[in-house]
Design a protein around this motif. Structure first.
Motif, PDB file in Angstrom:
ATOM      1  N   TYR A  71    -138.969  -8.871-125.514  1.00 30.46           N
ATOM      2  CA  TYR A  71    -140.309  -9.453-125.444  1.00 30.46           C
ATOM      3  C   TYR A  71    -141.004  -9.288-126.790  1.00 30.46           C
ATOM      4  O   TYR A  71    -140.734  -8.344-127.544  1.00 30.46           O
ATOM      5  N   LEU A 101    -145.096  -9.827-128.462  1.00 32.05           N
ATOM      6  CA  LEU A 101    -146.511 -10.142-128.256  1.00 32.05           C
ATOM      7  C   LEU A 101    -147.111 -10.565-129.591  1.00 32.05           C
ATOM      8  O   LEU A 101    -147.187  -9.775-130.534  1.00 32.05           O
ATOM      9  N   PHE A 107    -147.622 -14.120-124.942  1.00 32.58           N
ATOM     10  CA  PHE A 107    -146.524 -13.328-124.402  1.00 32.58           C
ATOM     11  C   PHE A 107    -145.246 -14.160-124.444  1.00 32.58           C
ATOM     12  O   PHE A 107    -145.156 -15.214-123.802  1.00 32.58           O
TER      13      PHE A 107
END
Length: 211
Positions: free
Chosen positions: A149, A151, A181
């Motif tokens: 992930y 951000l 995101f």
């Protein structure tokens, strides 16, 4: 007798001046009071911003020199929640951030007027070519990619003016922060280059707005 008449005339003039000054002061107070009441009744609510979509065409971190090359297209929506107040966007710029460092160049968005309860949508491309990252940021981004992930933040800065009837305010500074995101997928899952990660936007997000 002449002296008494002169003093009497002087007193009358002073009395007239005092009354004129008091009337002028009262007029100023009334005008300020009316302006305050109008402002409280029509007090503008700051625009609402939303990040509707983000498409990542390129996002490559060079392990050799710690530079980042990125190409993104984002879709930003702004809504004017006021029933009686319009908004002039005189200058609107957008760019991407990773951990507070700007990683794309600034892209100018079209200025314009936004009427009562109107919605404005921008879909700019954001480009960053071999942007140098500090050792800490390069390591953090590599770790985020491995974790699956990332951000980012889309920041919008600019200036706006409020419009009430024929009255237009002075300039106000605008700053918007939109979280992005992204999930990281290897190239194998979508038939691409395994060394090139595929970043997928998760969901629409609300942005923080400061005016």
């Amino acid at each position: 007798m002449t002296t008494d008449c002169g003093n009497h005339e002087e007193q009358k003039r002073h009395k007239v001046y005092r009354r004129l000054f008091a009337a002028f002061l009262l007029l100023i107070i009334l005008v300020l009071f009316v302006v305050l009441i109008v402002w409280l009744v029509l007090r503008p609510t700051k625009p609402k911003f939303y990040l509707q979509d983000a498409s990542v065409a390129q996002f490559n971190l060079s392990s050799g020199d710690g530079t980042l090359t990125a190409v993104l297209q984002v879709t930003l929506a702004s809504r004017n929640p006021n029933d009686r107040i319009g908004v002039y966007y005189d200058r609107v710029d957008a760019f991407a951030l990773y951990k507070a460092q700007q990683v794309t160049a600034t892209t100018a968005l079209p200025p314009g007027y936004q009427g009562h309860n109107d919605v404005t949508v921008w879909s700019p491309y954001l480009y960053g070519a071999a942007v140098p990252l500090g050792p800490y940021l390069a390591d953090a981004l590599s770790q985020d990619q491995n974790a699956g992930y990332i951000l980012l933040y889309i920041r919008v800065i600019g200036s706006l003016r409020w419009k009430v009837g024929t009255w237009i305010s002075g300039h106000y500074h605008l700053q918007v922060n939109c979280p992005v995101f992204l999930t990281v997928d290897s190239g194998r899952s979508h038939g691409g280059d395994p060394s090139t990660p595929y970043l997928r936007f998760q969901h629409m997000t609300a942005c923080s707005v400061d005016v």
